[in-house]
Design a protein around this motif. Sequence first.
Motif, PDB file in Angstrom:
ATOM      1  N   VAL B 161      -1.741   8.513  -2.636  1.00  0.00           N
ATOM      2  CA  VAL B 161      -2.647   8.707  -3.777  1.00  0.00           C
ATOM      3  C   VAL B 161      -3.826   7.724  -3.738  1.00  0.00           C
ATOM      4  O   VAL B 161      -4.909   8.014  -4.225  1.00  0.00           O
ATOM      5  CB  VAL B 161      -1.879   8.621  -5.131  1.00  0.00           C
ATOM      6  CG1 VAL B 161      -1.395   7.213  -5.410  1.00  0.00           C
ATOM      7  CG2 VAL B 161      -2.736   9.131  -6.283  1.00  0.00           C
ATOM      8  N   GLY B 162      -3.615   6.560  -3.109  1.00  0.00           N
ATOM      9  CA  GLY B 162      -4.704   5.578  -3.019  1.00  0.00           C
ATOM     10  C   GLY B 162      -5.552   5.742  -1.774  1.00  0.00           C
ATOM     11  O   GLY B 162      -6.307   4.844  -1.438  1.00  0.00           O
ATOM     12  N   ARG B 163      -5.430   6.889  -1.115  1.00  0.00           N
ATOM     13  CA  ARG B 163      -6.133   7.139   0.155  1.00  0.00           C
ATOM     14  C   ARG B 163      -6.027   5.949   1.099  1.00  0.00           C
ATOM     15  O   ARG B 163      -7.026   5.285   1.448  1.00  0.00           O
ATOM     16  CB  ARG B 163      -7.607   7.436  -0.103  1.00  0.00           C
ATOM     17  CG  ARG B 163      -7.918   8.918  -0.052  1.00  0.00           C
ATOM     18  CD  ARG B 163      -9.410   9.123  -0.046  1.00  0.00           C
ATOM     19  NE  ARG B 163      -9.826  10.019  -1.114  1.00  0.00           N
ATOM     20  CZ  ARG B 163      -9.862  11.346  -0.997  1.00  0.00           C
ATOM     21  NH1 ARG B 163      -9.534  11.919   0.126  1.00  0.00           N
ATOM     22  NH2 ARG B 163     -10.238  12.091  -2.013  1.00  0.00           N
ATOM     23  N   PRO B 164      -4.799   5.636   1.540  1.00  0.00           N
ATOM     24  CA  PRO B 164      -4.598   4.438   2.356  1.00  0.00           C
ATOM     25  C   PRO B 164      -5.222   4.565   3.735  1.00  0.00           C
ATOM     26  O   PRO B 164      -5.347   5.671   4.258  1.00  0.00           O
ATOM     27  CB  PRO B 164      -3.076   4.344   2.462  1.00  0.00           C
ATOM     28  CG  PRO B 164      -2.602   5.742   2.303  1.00  0.00           C
ATOM     29  CD  PRO B 164      -3.558   6.392   1.347  1.00  0.00           C
ATOM     30  N   GLU B 165      -5.615   3.408   4.292  1.00  0.00           N
ATOM     31  CA  GLU B 165      -6.076   3.400   5.672  1.00  0.00           C
ATOM     32  C   GLU B 165      -4.874   3.404   6.606  1.00  0.00           C
ATOM     33  O   GLU B 165      -4.948   3.832   7.739  1.00  0.00           O
ATOM     34  CB  GLU B 165      -6.899   2.128   5.938  1.00  0.00           C
ATOM     35  CG  GLU B 165      -8.235   2.142   5.238  1.00  0.00           C
ATOM     36  CD  GLU B 165      -8.803   0.747   5.101  1.00  0.00           C
ATOM     37  OE1 GLU B 165      -8.846   0.021   6.106  1.00  0.00           O
ATOM     38  OE2 GLU B 165      -9.212   0.386   3.980  1.00  0.00           O
ATOM     39  N   LEU B 166      -3.764   2.869   6.078  1.00  0.00           N
ATOM     40  CA  LEU B 166      -2.541   2.772   6.872  1.00  0.00           C
ATOM     41  C   LEU B 166      -1.379   3.241   6.003  1.00  0.00           C
ATOM     42  O   LEU B 166      -1.237   2.813   4.865  1.00  0.00           O
ATOM     43  CB  LEU B 166      -2.329   1.315   7.303  1.00  0.00           C
ATOM     44  CG  LEU B 166      -1.002   0.954   7.961  1.00  0.00           C
ATOM     45  CD1 LEU B 166      -0.832   1.697   9.275  1.00  0.00           C
ATOM     46  CD2 LEU B 166      -0.932  -0.549   8.208  1.00  0.00           C
ATOM     47  N   LEU B 167      -0.592   4.154   6.558  1.00  0.00           N
ATOM     48  CA  LEU B 167       0.502   4.728   5.771  1.00  0.00           C
ATOM     49  C   LEU B 167       1.829   4.481   6.473  1.00  0.00           C
ATOM     50  O   LEU B 167       1.972   4.758   7.667  1.00  0.00           O
ATOM     51  CB  LEU B 167       0.262   6.236   5.603  1.00  0.00           C
ATOM     52  CG  LEU B 167       1.314   7.056   4.860  1.00  0.00           C
ATOM     53  CD1 LEU B 167       1.460   6.585   3.427  1.00  0.00           C
ATOM     54  CD2 LEU B 167       0.946   8.540   4.880  1.00  0.00           C
ATOM     55  N   PHE B 168       2.792   3.932   5.726  1.00  0.00           N
ATOM     56  CA  PHE B 168       4.141   3.723   6.255  1.00  0.00           C
ATOM     57  C   PHE B 168       5.060   4.798   5.691  1.00  0.00           C
ATOM     58  O   PHE B 168       5.145   4.962   4.470  1.00  0.00           O
ATOM     59  CB  PHE B 168       4.690   2.360   5.828  1.00  0.00           C
ATOM     60  CG  PHE B 168       3.946   1.203   6.406  1.00  0.00           C
ATOM     61  CD1 PHE B 168       4.038   0.906   7.749  1.00  0.00           C
ATOM     62  CD2 PHE B 168       3.150   0.402   5.601  1.00  0.00           C
ATOM     63  CE1 PHE B 168       3.361  -0.176   8.294  1.00  0.00           C
ATOM     64  CE2 PHE B 168       2.470  -0.676   6.125  1.00  0.00           C
ATOM     65  CZ  PHE B 168       2.571  -0.964   7.477  1.00  0.00           C
ATOM     66  N   LEU B 169       5.746   5.515   6.559  1.00  0.00           N
ATOM     67  CA  LEU B 169       6.667   6.556   6.104  1.00  0.00           C
ATOM     68  C   LEU B 169       8.043   6.266   6.693  1.00  0.00           C
ATOM     69  O   LEU B 169       8.224   6.337   7.910  1.00  0.00           O
ATOM     70  CB  LEU B 169       6.189   7.928   6.576  1.00  0.00           C
ATOM     71  CG  LEU B 169       4.853   8.441   6.050  1.00  0.00           C
ATOM     72  CD1 LEU B 169       4.273   9.477   6.988  1.00  0.00           C
ATOM     73  CD2 LEU B 169       5.027   9.037   4.670  1.00  0.00           C
ATOM     74  N   ASP B 170       9.005   5.923   5.836  1.00  0.00           N
ATOM     75  CA  ASP B 170      10.342   5.626   6.336  1.00  0.00           C
ATOM     76  C   ASP B 170      11.230   6.850   6.141  1.00  0.00           C
ATOM     77  O   ASP B 170      11.595   7.178   5.017  1.00  0.00           O
ATOM     78  CB  ASP B 170      10.918   4.403   5.604  1.00  0.00           C
ATOM     79  CG  ASP B 170      12.055   3.750   6.380  1.00  0.00           C
ATOM     80  OD1 ASP B 170      12.412   4.267   7.460  1.00  0.00           O
ATOM     81  OD2 ASP B 170      12.586   2.731   5.902  1.00  0.00           O
ATOM     82  N   GLU B 171      11.538   7.524   7.215  1.00  0.00           N
ATOM     83  CA  GLU B 171      12.318   8.765   7.208  1.00  0.00           C
ATOM     84  C   GLU B 171      11.868   9.726   6.115  1.00  0.00           C
ATOM     85  O   GLU B 171      12.623  10.057   5.221  1.00  0.00           O
ATOM     86  CB  GLU B 171      13.807   8.437   7.068  1.00  0.00           C
ATOM     87  CG  GLU B 171      14.250   7.626   8.266  1.00  0.00           C
ATOM     88  CD  GLU B 171      15.747   7.449   8.368  1.00  0.00           C
ATOM     89  OE1 GLU B 171      16.460   8.065   7.550  1.00  0.00           O
ATOM     90  OE2 GLU B 171      16.170   6.728   9.265  1.00  0.00           O
ATOM     91  N   PRO B 172      10.622  10.191   6.220  1.00  0.00           N
ATOM     92  CA  PRO B 172      10.047  10.977   5.133  1.00  0.00           C
ATOM     93  C   PRO B 172      10.658  12.366   4.974  1.00  0.00           C
ATOM     94  O   PRO B 172      10.602  12.921   3.891  1.00  0.00           O
ATOM     95  CB  PRO B 172       8.564  11.081   5.507  1.00  0.00           C
ATOM     96  CG  PRO B 172       8.544  10.900   6.985  1.00  0.00           C
ATOM     97  CD  PRO B 172       9.656   9.973   7.309  1.00  0.00           C
ATOM     98  N   THR B 173      11.232  12.931   6.013  1.00  0.00           N
ATOM     99  CA  THR B 173      11.655  14.327   5.896  1.00  0.00           C
ATOM    100  C   THR B 173      13.158  14.483   5.754  1.00  0.00           C
ATOM    101  O   THR B 173      13.674  15.587   5.866  1.00  0.00           O
ATOM    102  CB  THR B 173      11.180  15.156   7.105  1.00  0.00           C
ATOM    103  OG1 THR B 173      11.662  14.508   8.289  1.00  0.00           O
ATOM    104  CG2 THR B 173       9.682  15.244   7.154  1.00  0.00           C
ATOM    105  N   ALA B 174      13.865  13.381   5.492  1.00  0.00           N
ATOM    106  CA  ALA B 174      15.305  13.491   5.274  1.00  0.00           C
ATOM    107  C   ALA B 174      15.553  14.438   4.102  1.00  0.00           C
ATOM    108  O   ALA B 174      14.967  14.284   3.043  1.00  0.00           O
ATOM    109  CB  ALA B 174      15.883  12.106   4.984  1.00  0.00           C
TER     110      ALA B 174
END
Lengths: 283, 312
Positions: B161-174
């Motif tokens: 939502v904050g339009r990040p320059e860097l995005l961390f996704l920890d097991e996003p599709t579990a």
Amino acid sequence: MSAPMYAARCGARRGRIEFMNSVRAGQDIAYYVIFSLALLVVLWLSRDSTVPGTDVSVATFMLPGLLALQVVFAGAFGIATLLATEREDGTLLRLKAIPYGTVGYVAGQLVRVCFEIAFSMVIVLLPAAFFVPNLLSDGFGAALGAVGYLLLGLLAVVPLGFIIGSVFKNPRSVGGWGMLVMVAVVWVSGIFSPLATMATWVQILGQLTPTYWLGLGLRSTLLPEAAVAAEIDGSWRTLMTIAVLTAWAIGGMILAPVLLRRMARRESGSSVAARREKALQRV
Amino acid sequence: MNEQTVAPDIAVRVSDLRMRYGSNDVLHGVSFTIRRGEVLVLLGPNGAGKTTTIEILEGFRLPSAGEVTVLGENPATAGEEWRSRVGVVLQSWRDHARWRVWELLEHLGSFYQPYSTPDRPRPYPTDELIETVGLTEHRGRKVSTLSGGQRRRLDVAIGIVGRPELLFLDEPTAGFDPAARRDFHDLVHSLSDLQDTTILLTTHDLDEAEKLADRILILNHGRIVADGSADELARAVAGSAEVRWMQDGVRQVHSTPDPTGFVRELFAQERVGGDIGSSITDLEVQRPSLESTYLTMVSQAQELAPAQEVVR
């Protein structure tokens, strides 16, 4: 507007939404209503007796103390429970992940607790106005003084809520130990009978709690002047009251951010997950 | 002057990262970099140290030793301005259960307003974002009533939502069903292509890693055992391409590191044999799948570092 100020404003809106959400949720409403009803029943039962040595009705004497209790209950116990719960479910971590989210969180809690206290006081005061004698006999000025004491009392106990909530590891221990402490605080705070009539050691303990002083301050504004006879030293001790409540507020405001920051620093996704595992195992 | 000006195209730089809980070493000197705009997938079995690594990069955990630079700053000491440039999607949440989807996104997004710039307007418009993650028909629902996959999509929406320059996704599709998974993959591609977002994603789904990654890092028992694109990793496992063909009515299989050379040889022999031998049919060259590569690498690493029992 600076970024932290902006975050505090976002947090204020958060507080309003949280309060509305809790009003919409039936169980919270039921909780407010039952708690307030219990207080009203106590007031109703004691409406005809008078405080020994005065002609002040016991109900009139008790009411300011009950308002103080509501502030302490919502401000300290309520915030502590919520903080421990929201640490466990990841709300705090979520806000830590956004810029000045923790500032927003604290501002949100403050606004929410103000709404909650105002709401539960109205539930008690509206019916009480019909049967508690001499309520607000001193008019508008007295009411304004009472509001002043309530706000000062809030500032004194809210940091306490954050401190308790950040020290305990989970909402269940806050519920258990916290409730025990709350009962002890109510007992020694001279809400149901004047502290002056109790044993010396109870008087000493009572005067260590912000509840007693907030109750005293509220009585000084809401009760007729004659009621002062029932107080310790036969005096309202106005300066002392303001000094003690301010000391609680300052002490809390120094300590709370330190503990909150320490707690927030230790939050991580895996620590939230580990606590959740533990909570699920216990159920 | 921060390191960003020294290496403007590097989003994350990790060198000799170590993590120890008590006497338990979880990360043994992990080093890697992520270029800006890159999608890096951190792959590894449970307990490999993926979550610990990502939490250190998010600034939620202090490493025992090593140097970490994320968007030019040390995440442990970086301020709120840095927070506004980083998006975080953790493994699981159950917070804000009473909030409505739209209300929550709008609220959490509002904190990013002071960090808006002309080329990166923040926050993402709420309705547009809800549509991007496919929650339009659920926008007014309470968060607690969402299904697991819907909830996860909301988490991803909050992460960006904050339009990040860097995005961390920890097991996003579990817990995603196949359709939701495909939608999510499209979303990651569009974030990476259109908005130039650098993405670090952990998963143990190999298929997902292969689909999304510009580069894959395999982490096992706290060590990086492989680093490269899916193709490079497959090639790195020696002697693994398989050539199958039919000749004289018999099915033949041969394993070789150089399938092209082997096939050339095979046809040359067929020509020499002339009409004495019968012709080759049904020729098939099979590159090892990422799955077999992964399993080979993980088991090789296990042989190298046995005795180490590691928890997370």
